[in-house]
Design a protein around this motif. Structure first.
Motif, PDB file in Angstrom:
ATOM      1  N   PRO A  38       2.788  -8.437   4.492  1.00 21.97           N
ATOM      2  CA  PRO A  38       3.400  -8.143   3.183  1.00 21.97           C
ATOM      3  C   PRO A  38       2.587  -7.103   2.432  1.00 21.97           C
ATOM      4  N   GLN A  39       3.280  -6.180   1.810  1.00 23.67           N
ATOM      5  CA  GLN A  39       2.648  -5.123   1.027  1.00 23.67           C
ATOM      6  C   GLN A  39       2.881  -5.417  -0.451  1.00 23.67           C
ATOM      7  N   PRO A  40       1.866  -5.226  -1.285  1.00 22.57           N
ATOM      8  CA  PRO A  40       2.107  -5.404  -2.708  1.00 22.57           C
ATOM      9  C   PRO A  40       3.093  -4.342  -3.182  1.00 22.57           C
ATOM     10  N   PRO A  41       3.921  -4.669  -4.157  1.00 23.45           N
ATOM     11  CA  PRO A  41       4.879  -3.670  -4.634  1.00 23.45           C
ATOM     12  C   PRO A  41       4.151  -2.478  -5.251  1.00 23.45           C
ATOM     13  N   ARG A  42       4.658  -1.289  -4.965  1.00 22.58           N
ATOM     14  CA  ARG A  42       4.051  -0.063  -5.496  1.00 22.58           C
ATOM     15  C   ARG A  42       4.606   0.201  -6.877  1.00 22.58           C
ATOM     16  N   SER A  43       3.744   0.624  -7.734  1.00 23.22           N
ATOM     17  CA  SER A  43       4.148   0.991  -9.079  1.00 23.22           C
ATOM     18  C   SER A  43       4.950   2.280  -9.011  1.00 23.22           C
ATOM     19  N   PRO A  44       6.059   2.360  -9.762  1.00 22.38           N
ATOM     20  CA  PRO A  44       6.829   3.609  -9.741  1.00 22.38           C
ATOM     21  C   PRO A  44       6.054   4.773 -10.360  1.00 22.38           C
ATOM     22  N   ASP A  45       5.093   4.477 -11.219  1.00 17.10           N
ATOM     23  CA  ASP A  45       4.276   5.511 -11.837  1.00 17.10           C
ATOM     24  C   ASP A  45       2.810   5.261 -11.482  1.00 17.10           C
ATOM     25  N   PRO A  46       2.259   6.062 -10.559  1.00 23.82           N
ATOM     26  CA  PRO A  46       0.878   5.819 -10.106  1.00 23.82           C
ATOM     27  C   PRO A  46      -0.198   6.384 -11.035  1.00 23.82           C
ATOM     28  N   THR A  47       0.174   6.787 -12.244  1.00 24.10           N
ATOM     29  CA  THR A  47      -0.780   7.439 -13.139  1.00 24.10           C
ATOM     30  C   THR A  47      -2.037   6.604 -13.359  1.00 24.10           C
ATOM     31  N   ALA A  48      -1.891   5.302 -13.580  1.00 24.65           N
ATOM     32  CA  ALA A  48      -3.059   4.447 -13.824  1.00 24.65           C
ATOM     33  C   ALA A  48      -3.979   4.425 -12.601  1.00 24.65           C
ATOM     34  N   ASP A  49      -3.398   4.350 -11.401  1.00 27.94           N
ATOM     35  CA  ASP A  49      -4.205   4.369 -10.175  1.00 27.94           C
ATOM     36  C   ASP A  49      -4.952   5.696 -10.035  1.00 27.94           C
ATOM     37  N   LEU A  50      -4.276   6.792 -10.331  1.00 28.63           N
ATOM     38  CA  LEU A  50      -4.893   8.110 -10.220  1.00 28.63           C
ATOM     39  C   LEU A  50      -5.985   8.299 -11.278  1.00 28.63           C
ATOM     40  N   GLN A  51      -5.749   7.808 -12.482  1.00 24.11           N
ATOM     41  CA  GLN A  51      -6.787   7.892 -13.516  1.00 24.11           C
ATOM     42  C   GLN A  51      -8.023   7.096 -13.113  1.00 24.11           C
ATOM     43  N   CYS A  52      -7.809   5.941 -12.512  1.00 20.66           N
ATOM     44  CA  CYS A  52      -8.924   5.113 -12.035  1.00 20.66           C
ATOM     45  C   CYS A  52      -9.680   5.836 -10.919  1.00 20.66           C
ATOM     46  N   LEU A  53      -8.946   6.472 -10.006  1.00 20.35           N
ATOM     47  CA  LEU A  53      -9.585   7.228  -8.928  1.00 20.35           C
ATOM     48  C   LEU A  53     -10.470   8.328  -9.513  1.00 20.35           C
TER      49      LEU A  53
END
Length: 174
Positions: A23-38
């Protein structure tokens, strides 16, 4: 969570068989928060010129383009060595830190994004000596974002005005 079905061809019969994928966790439609964290983590690694940590943010293979040309990397060790040479060149110019001062993000698709970063390079007194812009193309794979292509837009021109304290090192492997 939804189970995905993968089809795997078997070598004995030639028929495709189905098996449940993890099972894969659902992907956020807006990855902005993930990219900001990166980029927050990338900023922390760059601040101390940590070549090992910085190399870990890149996808393999990856491409780095500068005014002097392109360098492609297929192994983490060669990318780490190139980053170490780049950071040694910064240090030769009296620079001791790099910090992100501006970040612009654009999602291109669920698996690709672009970032434009304005970097500030500082001296031992904590003052900005110079800065430059860099554009990044990022790819989402294996549940994380990584840099696939970096383009140093004006880094070479900005650093050219700073006098090195010894021989300059190149990003390109020899």
């Amino acid at each position: 969570m939804r189970l995905q079905t993968m089809y795997v061809e078997t070598s004995s019969s030639g028929y495709a068989t189905a098996r449940a994928a993890a099972p894969q966790p659902p992907r956020s439609p807006d990855p902005t928060a993930d990219l900001q964290c990166l980029f927050k983590s990338y900023d922390a690694a760059s601040f101390d010129f940590d070549a090992e940590a910085v190399a870990g943010f890149y996808d393999l293979p990856c491409l780095i383009s500068t005014q002097g040309g392109n360098a492609s990397f297929t192994a983490r060790g060669e990318l780490r060595a190139a980053m170490a040479r780049l950071f040694a060149g910064y240090r030769q110019r009296g620079l001791v830190s790099a910090s992100i001062v501006d970040l612009k993000l654009k999602t291109l698709s669920p698996d690709f994004a672009r970032a434009v970063v304005r970097w500030s390079l500082g001296n031992a007194r904590g003052m900005e000596v110079t800065g430059f812009s860099c554009s990044y193309t990022l790819r989402h794979a294996d549940r994380r974002w990584r840099i696939a292509h970096a383009v140093a837009l004006d880094e070479a021109a900005r650093l050219a005005g700073l006098t090195p304290r010894g021989p300059m090192l190149s990003l390109t492997p020899r």
